[in-house]
Design a protein around this motif. Structure first.
Motif, PDB file in Angstrom:
ATOM      1  N   PRO A 145       0.793  -1.245   0.000  1.00 22.05           N
ATOM      2  CA  PRO A 145       0.000   0.000   0.000  1.00 22.05           C
ATOM      3  C   PRO A 145       0.817   1.282   0.000  1.00 22.05           C
ATOM      4  O   PRO A 145       0.305   2.334  -0.411  1.00 22.05           O
ATOM      5  N   ALA A 148       0.586   2.959  -3.327  1.00 29.64           N
ATOM      6  CA  ALA A 148      -0.718   3.136  -3.963  1.00 29.64           C
ATOM      7  C   ALA A 148      -0.862   4.483  -4.656  1.00 29.64           C
ATOM      8  O   ALA A 148      -1.501   4.585  -5.705  1.00 29.64           O
ATOM      9  N   SER A 155      -3.425  -2.878  -4.348  1.00 27.65           N
ATOM     10  CA  SER A 155      -2.569  -3.074  -3.176  1.00 27.65           C
ATOM     11  C   SER A 155      -2.683  -4.448  -2.535  1.00 27.65           C
ATOM     12  O   SER A 155      -1.831  -4.802  -1.722  1.00 27.65           O
TER      13      SER A 155
END
Length: 277
Positions: A145, A148, A155
């Motif tokens: 993540p 992202a 993710s």
């Protein structure tokens, strides 16, 4: 069966080696597969690279990378689709059936993750049939993540599978990279789900070490140096029916500063110690 029979060395792990040097070192060590990156392959020449690897008796596990499919500008979107079609062509020429996709981050000024993922799905609808026609599968790789915003709006394996399952498994599946999914306690169930559907298209290894370096991109740890139980993740993939190459993909300034042949030999040794035995 050799302890190295399933090992693939991703080209970025020893990027200090030229492609001919990488091929020779793999042959001498008994490493049967390589994972290639588009930029150095293009520099060397796609057809020349294909011939070099073939003549060395090596297999290409994956080509990295396609993707970056989240643009909202029509011209940028068409350019991305054209580049991904070229990536499919390159994968086919190199003899690999798997093109790894990094989906792309949020466009400048956007906070719409859901919309970005839908644009990835729209692109896959166009690219999947083209890839199938070339004998290539698209493997969506979820990234941790922390990437992202700027690199990958996908993710988790759940998000990757939700995208992939809109399309036939012969067109779109997933790539599992321990560096990106080790923290997710739902990932083993997603691996089983992907395996049951024939969507486990690639398996990559890197360890998680802290502190992360500035910029975080080049912080992938050598196998055994960090928090990830590599044998456990191999077990999840084995149980899900994955029998393909296991690719070690390390982005590490420390590793790149070493002699490339030594770095490759050390990586192969760590693979046997922390993955196989």
């Amino acid at each position: 069966m050799s302890d190295l029979a399933r090992l693939s060395i991703n080209q970025m792990t020893v990027r200090q080696l030229s492609l001919p040097e990488l091929a020779r070192a793999c042959v001498e060590l008994g490493v049967p597969c390589v994972g290639l990156w588009r930029e150095p392959v293009q520099e060397y020449g796609v057809d020349a690279a294909a011939g070099l690897v073939r003549d060395a008796g090596l297999r290409v596990s994956t080509l990295c990378r396609g993707g970056f499919l989240t643009a909202t500008d029509p011209g940028a979107r068409e350019a991305a689709l054209a580049d991904n079609r070229r990536a499919v062509d390159e994968a086919a020429a190199l003899g690999t059936g798997t093109l790894v996709l990094v989906s792309g981050g949020l466009p400048a000024g956007s906070r719409d993750l859901r919309g970005a993922r839908e644009r990835v799905a729209d692109a896959l609808a166009e690219l999947g049939p083209y890839a199938e026609g070339m004998g290539v599968r698209l493997a969506i790789e979820p990234l941790h993540p922390m990437y992202a915003a700027d690199r990958c709006v996908v993710s988790t394996l759940a998000q990757a599978l939700d995208l992939a399952e809109r399309f036939p498994a012969r067109q779109v599946g997933v790539a599992v990279d321990t560096y990106h999914v080790w923290w997710d306690d739902t990932a083993p169930a997603r691996i089983a789900r992907a395996g049951a559907a024939g969507r486990l298209h690639a398996f990559q290894l890197a360890d998680w070490t802290t502190p992360l370096p500035a910029g975080v991109l080049n912080g992938r740890g050598q196998l055994g140096d960090g928090a990830i139980d590599m044998r456990e993740w191999k077990g999840h993939m084995d149980a899900a029916g994955y029998t393909g190459p296991i690719e070690v993909e390390l982005f590490s300034e420390e590793l790149w500063a070493m002699d490339g042949r030594e770095a490759l030999a050390r990586t192969a040794e760590r693979f046997v110690t922390h993955v196989i035995r």
